[in-house]
Each structure stands twice: as C-alpha cells, then as structure tokens.
Scaffold this motif. Structure first.
Motif, PDB file in Angstrom:
ATOM      1  N   LEU A 159      31.005 -53.437  47.108  1.00 22.47           N
ATOM      2  CA  LEU A 159      30.351 -52.164  47.593  1.00 22.47           C
ATOM      3  C   LEU A 159      28.669 -51.706  46.667  1.00 22.47           C
ATOM      4  CD1 LEU A 159      32.415 -49.447  49.505  1.00 22.47           C
ATOM      5  CD2 LEU A 159      31.134 -51.288  50.911  1.00 22.47           C
ATOM      6  N   VAL A 160      29.331 -51.415  45.553  1.00 17.40           N
ATOM      7  CA  VAL A 160      27.607 -51.223  44.495  1.00 17.40           C
ATOM      8  C   VAL A 160      26.876 -52.610  44.881  1.00 17.40           C
ATOM      9  CG1 VAL A 160      27.858 -51.288  41.744  1.00 17.40           C
ATOM     10  CG2 VAL A 160      29.215 -49.574  43.563  1.00 17.40           C
ATOM     11  N   PHE A 161      27.952 -53.936  44.741  1.00 16.89           N
ATOM     12  CA  PHE A 161      26.569 -54.497  44.898  1.00 16.89           C
ATOM     13  C   PHE A 161      25.847 -54.192  46.150  1.00 16.89           C
ATOM     14  CE2 PHE A 161      26.356 -59.178  45.419  1.00 16.89           C
ATOM     15  CZ  PHE A 161      25.111 -59.558  44.450  1.00 16.89           C
ATOM     16  N   PHE A 162      26.665 -54.391  47.198  1.00 14.48           N
ATOM     17  CA  PHE A 162      25.741 -54.155  48.143  1.00 14.48           C
ATOM     18  C   PHE A 162      24.047 -52.965  48.218  1.00 14.48           C
ATOM     19  CE2 PHE A 162      28.476 -56.770  51.321  1.00 14.48           C
ATOM     20  CZ  PHE A 162      27.458 -57.969  51.411  1.00 14.48           C
ATOM     21  N   PRO A 172      21.306 -51.866  45.484  1.00 15.68           N
ATOM     22  CA  PRO A 172      19.431 -51.544  45.817  1.00 15.68           C
ATOM     23  C   PRO A 172      19.713 -51.005  46.449  1.00 15.68           C
ATOM     24  CG  PRO A 172      20.889 -53.877  45.147  1.00 15.68           C
ATOM     25  CD  PRO A 172      21.915 -52.821  45.589  1.00 15.68           C
ATOM     26  N   ILE A 173      19.717 -50.878  47.034  1.00 14.19           N
ATOM     27  CA  ILE A 173      19.359 -50.001  48.609  1.00 14.19           C
ATOM     28  C   ILE A 173      18.851 -48.393  48.252  1.00 14.19           C
ATOM     29  CG2 ILE A 173      19.942 -48.943  50.973  1.00 14.19           C
ATOM     30  CD1 ILE A 173      21.283 -51.828  51.937  1.00 14.19           C
ATOM     31  N   PHE A 174      20.170 -47.866  47.750  1.00 11.74           N
ATOM     32  CA  PHE A 174      19.813 -46.736  47.286  1.00 11.74           C
ATOM     33  C   PHE A 174      19.322 -46.099  46.259  1.00 11.74           C
ATOM     34  CE2 PHE A 174      21.407 -43.576  43.598  1.00 11.74           C
ATOM     35  CZ  PHE A 174      21.585 -42.384  44.738  1.00 11.74           C
ATOM     36  N   TYR A 175      18.375 -47.968  45.469  1.00 12.96           N
ATOM     37  CA  TYR A 175      17.593 -47.253  44.495  1.00 12.96           C
ATOM     38  C   TYR A 175      16.356 -47.451  45.057  1.00 12.96           C
ATOM     39  CZ  TYR A 175      14.761 -48.655  40.704  1.00 12.96           C
ATOM     40  OH  TYR A 175      13.986 -48.786  39.742  1.00 12.96           O
TER      41      TYR A 175
END
Ligand SMILES: Nc1ncnc2c1ncn2[C@@H]1O[C@H](COP(=O)(O)OP(=O)(O)O)[C@@H](O)[C@H]1O
Ligand SMILES: [Mg+2]
Lengths: 256, 382
Positions: A16-19, A22-25
């Motif tokens: 989940l973090v991996f996915f 970047p989007i969150f950033y």
C-alpha cells in the motif's frame, strides 16, 4: 505462537505504501505554496487558480472527454457483439476471431501506435480527433469483449428459451432479459474502456494531430516546459475524476 | 374426439445418432403423460421439438389438429417448466410470473389479478416481491410452474422438474403437482428418468430407449405386462426365467421347462407352441417363501432354494435366493414376526412358490437389460 511476526500484514502495508506514497506526495504538493515543490511552505490553492486560467488545459480536457466517451460507446457496442459471437458460435472462423481479439491485449502499445500511424498515413487520413478515436476503439474493443465474454460464460442460455417459450420475440428478449441480465457485465467493460481511453498515452501520441492533444499528452508537454506544480494540481483533479468513475461503477455493479 | 397433440413419425438426428427415431404419439386433453427412459434416450429432444426449440428432420407435430411443426416457440400455446427453472434473476417472483401475460399484451389490472391468483394457488403470495436468489429450491420450482401455468397453455411440458430437489421435497412436490393438475386440468407431458415419479403421477407412460418408444400404456400395464426385458427391468426389480415350452395341459396354461429349475406351469399371455423358447418376468413381490412346502400346490409353482442374503427394509424384507443357475429376488412382508418361532435367515433351504398366473411372458429378452435393475445396488455380491 504469541510472538509470531505478522508477515501478511507487513506485506500488505508495504504494498500500500509503495502504491500510494507517490500519489499522496503529489496531492500534497499540489496544495504546497512553494513554487517548485520541495519542502512545505503552507497551504495554497494558487496552482488550481492558475490551472483554470489556461485555455489549453480545457481544450485537452474537452478532447479527452470527446475521445473517451465516443470510443467507449462504440467499442462497448462492438465488443459486446464480438463477445456474443465468440460465445455462441464455435466455428473455425470464430476460433481465429478469438485469437485476433485476444492479440491486442498482449500487443505492445508501441507496435499498435506505429502500425495505426502507418495505416492512417498510407490512407491519407488526416491525423486529429478522428484518428485518435479510431485508435482507441481498436484497443478498447478487445478489453470490452473479454470482460463481457467472462460474464457471458455465467449467462444461462435457458433464460432466452424461457422467454421465447413465454411468447417473447427477439426485440423483447434483448430489451427485457439479455440487457438487464448482462447490464452489469457490459457496464464493467465500458468502465474499463473509459479508464483505458482517458489514460492512454503511447498510442495517442502516435496518432494525434496538432490540435487533438488529450490530457496525458498535454501533461507530458507541460513537463517538458517545466511547470510541475500546475501539473500536480491537474493530476490531482484528473485522479479525482477517475476515482469517482470507478467508485460509482463499483457501487452500481455491487448494488444488485 | 381428436387428440390434443399428435406426433406423427418424428425423427431428429444429431450427426449420425438418431436422438428421436420415428416416434408417434397422441395425447388426450387433460391427461398426464410421462416420457420415461434412461438418460440420453431422447426425452429432452422430443420435448424440445414439441416446445419449438428444435425442428424435426422428418415427421409432423399437430396441436388441436393444426400443424405446428415449423411454428416458432413464441407462437405456440405450449409452455415449458425447465429443469434448472430458468427464472429471470433480475425480476421479482411477481414479475417472473407476469412475464407471459405481459407478452400477451394484457391490461395491467388483469395481469395483477391473474398473477395474484396463481401465486395464491402455488402458495407463493408471501414471496411475490422476492428475487429468485432469495428462494429455496422448492419455491423456485413452484415459481417456474406458476410462470408457465398462468398463461393457461393447452399443454404443459415438464422436463425432469424434480431432479434438482432432495428426496423429501421431491415426494412433496409430486403430491403438489398432482393436486395442481386436478385444479387446472391442463394436459401435462412429464419427462423423467425416475420410474416411481412416472408411476405415481401419470395416466399413461411411454417407456423410451435409444430414441424409440419401447412400450406405451397405463402404469399398471407397464408394470404388470412389460413387453420386453428392457421395460420389465427399467420399471422395477424382476426375475427373468428362460425356458422352452414342453406341453399344453389345457387352453390357458402351458408347461415350460427352465433348465436347472424344472418344469413350471405358466399362464399363456400370448400364443405359444410346443418347442418355442420363452422368457418370463416375475416380480419379486409375487414370489413367496416358506420353510414348509405349501399344502395345495395345484396352480402353484414350487421350487427349493437356498437363502443367500436377507435385507430387512421395515415394511418388507428382501431375500436373495439361489436355485439352480438362478439368483431369485423375493420381497415379502413379515407375516407374524412375533408369533414365528424364528425368521427365515441365511443359508436356510426354503420353498419358493408363486401362482402360475403371476409370471409374465415377454415378447423379447436381452441379457444386458438385467443390469438396469437396482437390485445390484441393494445387494452387493460377496
Ligand atoms: N444439440 C445436440 N447436439 C448433438 N447431440 C445431441 C444434442 N442434443 C442431444 N444430443 C444427443 O441426443 C441424445 C438424446 O439426448 P436427450 O434428448 O437430451 O436425452 P435425455 O433427455 O433422454 O437424457 C443424446 O445421446 C445426446 O447426446
Ligand atoms: Mg434430458
């Protein structure tokens, strides 16, 4: 037993973090006051405001919508018909039909883009929205056909005989039985086509003309001009739209 | 009176296989007629031609004297109850039942009244607004029947309607079907591979094998007077005896010598001549066994046998006996269990006897047909 490490949980969180990191950033940066991203300088909507001042953005959005909606509509109809044929007729012709419909799913996009470009040029067909739509229909048909074919496998053909038995003609059967029962499957195929079409970069890159840039092409262009913060804002909105479609679709599909 | 449905020499081939082979049949209005036969014998194919889903390669189908051979299914006043129900999953029970009436373009209030009445008859009123996936197997079955019957068809086709239900429910639905038929009086054409379903429901039965009718008649005729070994064995357990006619003591009986059993007196069901080969079928419940030889053996056949197996079934007991080259199956009620000194048991030597009229002369016999009987399951060989 008590201290057994929770490996499945650990894997899930890593993925989940991996996915989503970047989007969150990206979403976070779109609200960052800092001009070139980087450290947080405070909340601001200025990039969104800037975005709405650019007419090219809206042209790209309009192009994307035209391409996505029309190619989805046409490929849904053709893909559904293709799936019906594949499901109901088991002749030699349909076996090769199956292979040919399947091929675009595994074809590299690059190959498809180049071959379509060559075809359009040889036919003397001017590149523009028309060619982009045709290209999108081409690859969407395969996806729709395979989603619908999967649902057809569960479709009880006796339902059609039961309707005939009760006095229904073909028009009624399609309208009252086939479409309602197959509706969710067809809709799932259409949603897939819609998201694929909105998303596509490579094939569109080859077959679009000077005025027919879609959103992905436009974003790519902006990257080259170096205005990353506006892109962050645009991508956030883009993502919001895609998520809404998917969530609405899921709700509609699982409501029944 | 002309027949409701006439099937005239209908044949249907798939590749080289004749699924239905030159079959003729007449159905009277109001009767329950069963097509009974093993799986793959062509029952469904015949039914589908009557419903209009298949066209015969040759022959004609008439409904009320009108040729419907080429009429599409939606133009026939015939309805079908499908084996897997085929209920519309996206419609409620009410909408499912109303479908046929809507196709007939009836007025809404009229549809509502007729559907409600039908749901009432089928005890489905409480489930009218449920979807099929919220129903039990028996309820789905009743919706399927209601959906067909509400159209008041001239003929109702039922293709193994109870096959998907468990035994208890099947027996209950069988009684309900019978009651429904009494209520609506519509002609039923009932397809099954289960002889007990066919026997308990039908006015007439056609026993089918390899696309052909072996015999047609009332349940009693089929059971008591089977035409050949296939019908005799398919419709229930029986004992086959094979011998040669040796004498004609009078007009009604003949003497048959069965190798390893001896001379038997047999009622003449058909014309036979001395010297002719003969095949007999005797149902297990017609045979009696006792330790002592019966007292007045005039018209009885009595032979001795050894008990090989005893299966107590409550209402009756099944015995397997060995006599000569034959293995005989006997079904007998316990007369006076509490008064008997001792019930008959394994290894005992007993007398088997039956009335000379209780055997039946078959027109033809094939040894393979013996494997159709259920007895091999009940009594496994050692
Ligand atoms: N559509 C078909 N194509 C080829 N063979 C078929 C088809 N339908 C039925 N058959 C064959 O015809 C025979 C009779 O089938 P069917 O009428 O379904 O038997 P039943 O209902 O008595 O079990 C079977 O051997 C079956 O394999
Ligand atoms: Mg069948």
């Amino acid at each position: 037993m008590r201290n057994r490490p929770n490996i499945p949980g650990f894997i899930a969180i890593t993925v989940l973090v991996f996915f989503y990191l970047p989007i969150f950033y990206l979403v976070m940066q779109s609200f960052n006051e800092a001009r070139f991203g980087g450290p947080w300088r405070g909340f601001s909507l200025q990039w969104y405001a800037l975005l709405f001042d650019r007419p090219e953005v809206w042209r790209a959005v309009r192009n994307t919508l035209i391409v996505a909606l029309s190619s989805t509509a046409i490929s849904t109809v053709l893909g559904t018909l293709a799936a019906w044929c594949l499901h109901h007729y088991r002749s030699r012709l349909q076996q090769s039909h199956y292979v040919l419909v399947y091929a675009p799913l595994v074809f590299p996009d690059l190959l498809m883009g180049i071959s379509l470009l060559l075809l359009f040029i040889n036919l003397g067909y001017p590149l523009g929205l028309g060619t982009v739509i045709l290209a999108h229909i081409t690859f969407c048909i395969s996806y729709v056909a395979f989603v619908v074919l999967g649902r057809l496998q569960d479709f009880d053909y006796n339902l059609i005989e039961a309707s005939q038995d009760l006095g229904a003609g073909w028009a009624t059967i399609i309208y009252r039985v086939l479409l309602p029962v197959m509706g969710p499957g067809i809709l799932a195929g259409a949603l897939l086509a819609l998201t694929l079409s909105i998303d596509d970069f490579i094939i569109t890159f080859f077959v679009s003309g000077p005025t027919s840039a879609t959103l992905p092409l436009y974003v790519f262009g902006m990257m080259k001009q170096g205005s990353p913060t506006i892109i962050n804002a645009l991508c956030t909105l883009f993502m919001l739209a895609t998520f809404s479609i998917v969530i609405w679709g899921q709700r509609y599909l699982y409501r029944r | 009176m002309a027949a409701l449905l006439e099937i005239q020499s209908v044949t249907k081939r798939y590749d080289n296989l004749a699924a239905v082979d030159n079959v003729s049949l007449e159905l009277e209005a109001g009767e329950v007629f069963s097509l009974l036969g093993p799986s793959g014998c062509g029952k469904t194919t015949l039914l589908r031609m009557i419903a209009g889903f298949e066209t015969p390669d040759s022959g004609r189908i008439l409904l009320n004297g009108k040729d419907i051979t080429a009429l599409p299914p939606n133009k026939r006043t015939i309805n079908t109850v499908f084996q897997n129900y085929a209920l519309f999953p996206h419609m409620t029970v009410f909408e499912n039942v109303a479908f046929g009436l809507r196709m007939q373009k009836k007025a809404k209030p009229e549809i509502s009244i007729e559907v409600d009445a039908m749901l009432d008859l089928m005890e489905l009123s409480d489930h009218a607004s449920k979807k099929p996936n919220q129903l039990s197997g028996g309820q789905k079955q009743r919706v399927a029947i209601a959906r067909a019957l509400v159209n008041k068809p001239k003929l109702l086709l039922l293709d193994e309607p109870l096959a998907a239900l468990d035994l208890k429910l099947r027996q209950r639905m069988l009684i309900e079907l019978d009651a429904i038929h009494d209520e609506v009086g519509i002609t039923f054409l009932y397809v099954t591979h289960d002889q007990s379903e066919a026997m308990s429901l039908s006015d007439r039965i056609a026993v089918m094998n390899h696309g052909k009718f072996e015999q047609m008649g009332s349940p009693v005729e089929i059971y008591e007077a089977p035409i050949n070994s296939f019908v005799a064995a398919f419709i229930g357990d029986t004992n086959f005896l094979n011998g040669k006619v040796t004498a004609m003591p009078n007009d009604e009986f003949c003497t048959v010598r069965v190798p390893s059993l001896g001379d038997l007196l047999v009622w003449k069901d058909k014309d036979v001549r001395v010297g002719e080969e003969l095949n007999l079928s005797i149902r297990p419940e017609k045979l009696r066994i006792a330790r002592k030889k019966p007292e007045k053996p005039d018209l009885l056949n009595c032979i001795q046998a050894v008990v090989e197996d005893v299966v107590y079934l409550g209402s009756l007991t099944k015995y397997r006996l060995k006599s000569g080259e034959y293995t005989l199956i006997v079904e007998q009620q316990h007369g006076h269990y509490l008064l008997d000194e001792k019930p008959i048991t394994w290894e005992e030597i007993v007398w088997v006897y039956w009335h000379s009229e209780d055997g039946y002369m078959l027109q033809s016999y094939q040894q393979d047909d013996e494997s159709l009987m259920a007895l091999s399951e009940d009594m496994p060989d050692e």
